[in-house]
Design a protein around this motif. Structure first.
Motif, PDB file in Angstrom:
ATOM      1  N   LYS A 170      14.051   9.865  -7.373  1.00  0.00           N
ATOM      2  CA  LYS A 170      13.849   9.245  -6.060  1.00  0.00           C
ATOM      3  C   LYS A 170      12.447   8.679  -5.869  1.00  0.00           C
ATOM      4  CE  LYS A 170      15.611  10.524  -2.372  1.00  0.00           C
ATOM      5  NZ  LYS A 170      16.005  11.086  -1.109  1.00  0.00           N
ATOM      6  N   VAL A 171      11.615   8.728  -6.877  1.00  0.00           N
ATOM      7  CA  VAL A 171      10.258   8.200  -6.720  1.00  0.00           C
ATOM      8  C   VAL A 171       9.977   7.138  -7.777  1.00  0.00           C
ATOM      9  CG1 VAL A 171       9.340  10.314  -5.694  1.00  0.00           C
ATOM     10  CG2 VAL A 171       9.202  10.012  -8.149  1.00  0.00           C
ATOM     11  N   PRO A 172       9.170   6.137  -7.437  1.00  0.00           N
ATOM     12  CA  PRO A 172       8.784   5.148  -8.441  1.00  0.00           C
ATOM     13  C   PRO A 172       8.018   5.825  -9.569  1.00  0.00           C
ATOM     14  CG  PRO A 172       8.110   4.451  -6.241  1.00  0.00           C
ATOM     15  CD  PRO A 172       8.592   5.864  -6.135  1.00  0.00           C
ATOM     16  N   ALA A 219      13.672   7.629  -0.375  1.00  0.00           N
ATOM     17  CA  ALA A 219      14.030   6.687  -1.432  1.00  0.00           C
ATOM     18  C   ALA A 219      15.421   6.983  -1.960  1.00  0.00           C
ATOM     19  CB  ALA A 219      13.021   6.775  -2.576  1.00  0.00           C
ATOM     20  N   HIS A 222      17.456   3.402  -6.660  1.00  0.00           N
ATOM     21  CA  HIS A 222      17.202   1.979  -6.867  1.00  0.00           C
ATOM     22  C   HIS A 222      16.001   1.473  -6.079  1.00  0.00           C
ATOM     23  CE1 HIS A 222      21.092   2.113  -8.774  1.00  0.00           C
ATOM     24  NE2 HIS A 222      21.574   2.673  -7.680  1.00  0.00           N
ATOM     25  N   MET A 223      15.337   2.374  -5.358  1.00  0.00           N
ATOM     26  CA  MET A 223      14.189   2.014  -4.531  1.00  0.00           C
ATOM     27  C   MET A 223      14.562   0.917  -3.533  1.00  0.00           C
ATOM     28  SD  MET A 223      12.334   4.327  -5.697  1.00  0.00           S
ATOM     29  CE  MET A 223      11.065   4.062  -4.523  1.00  0.00           C
ATOM     30  N   SER A 224      15.751   1.059  -2.943  1.00  0.00           N
ATOM     31  CA  SER A 224      16.257   0.077  -1.986  1.00  0.00           C
ATOM     32  C   SER A 224      15.436   0.066  -0.701  1.00  0.00           C
ATOM     33  CB  SER A 224      17.710   0.404  -1.618  1.00  0.00           C
ATOM     34  OG  SER A 224      18.512   0.469  -2.768  1.00  0.00           O
ATOM     35  N   GLU A 225      15.387  -1.088  -0.077  1.00  0.00           N
ATOM     36  CA  GLU A 225      14.705  -1.190   1.215  1.00  0.00           C
ATOM     37  C   GLU A 225      15.471  -0.422   2.286  1.00  0.00           C
ATOM     38  OE1 GLU A 225      13.054  -4.549   4.364  1.00  0.00           O
ATOM     39  OE2 GLU A 225      14.000  -5.200   2.498  1.00  0.00           O
TER      40      GLU A 225
END
Length: 110
Positions: free
Chosen positions: A95-97, A10, A13-16
């Motif tokens: 880096k994590v939701p 990750a 921004h939790m980008s794809e």
């Protein structure tokens, strides 16, 4: 002290599609798949990923890194695996939701 580090796939921004400078997991273990979490301890290193990536992970992981097949029922979750082995954990919270971070935190604080 800290005895295990959790390194997810990750960016903040939790980008794809993860920019290269956030691909720490790939650089540490060799796995280039888009889903996987690396756990590093002083004496072990393991990658948790799902069934879409088992073959790819087997081919790409650096020597000595264990593959944990997260989709299989007998595979312990990362928090359960680490907690049952007595590890104190550090993870990259940026880096994590939020929900994942809350789950990890609750798993180790209870």
């Amino acid at each position: 002290g800290i005895s295990a580090t959790i390194i997810p796939t990750a960016d903040p921004h939790m980008s794809e599609y993860i920019p290269g400078h956030y691909q720490l997991r790939k650089y540490l273990c060799g796995f280039t798949g888009s889903a996987g979490t690396l756990v590093v301890t002083a004496d072990k290193c393991g990658l948790w990923t799902d069934g879409r990536y088992y073959i790819q992970a087997e081919r790409e992981l650096f020597s000595g890194i264990e593959l944990y097949r997260a989709s299989e029922s007998e595979t312990k979750t990362i928090p359960l695996n680490l907690k049952s082995n007595g590890y104190d954990v550090c993870y990259f919270s940026w880096k994590v939701p939020y929900a994942s971070g809350a789950f990890i935190t609750q798993s180790f604080c209870n």
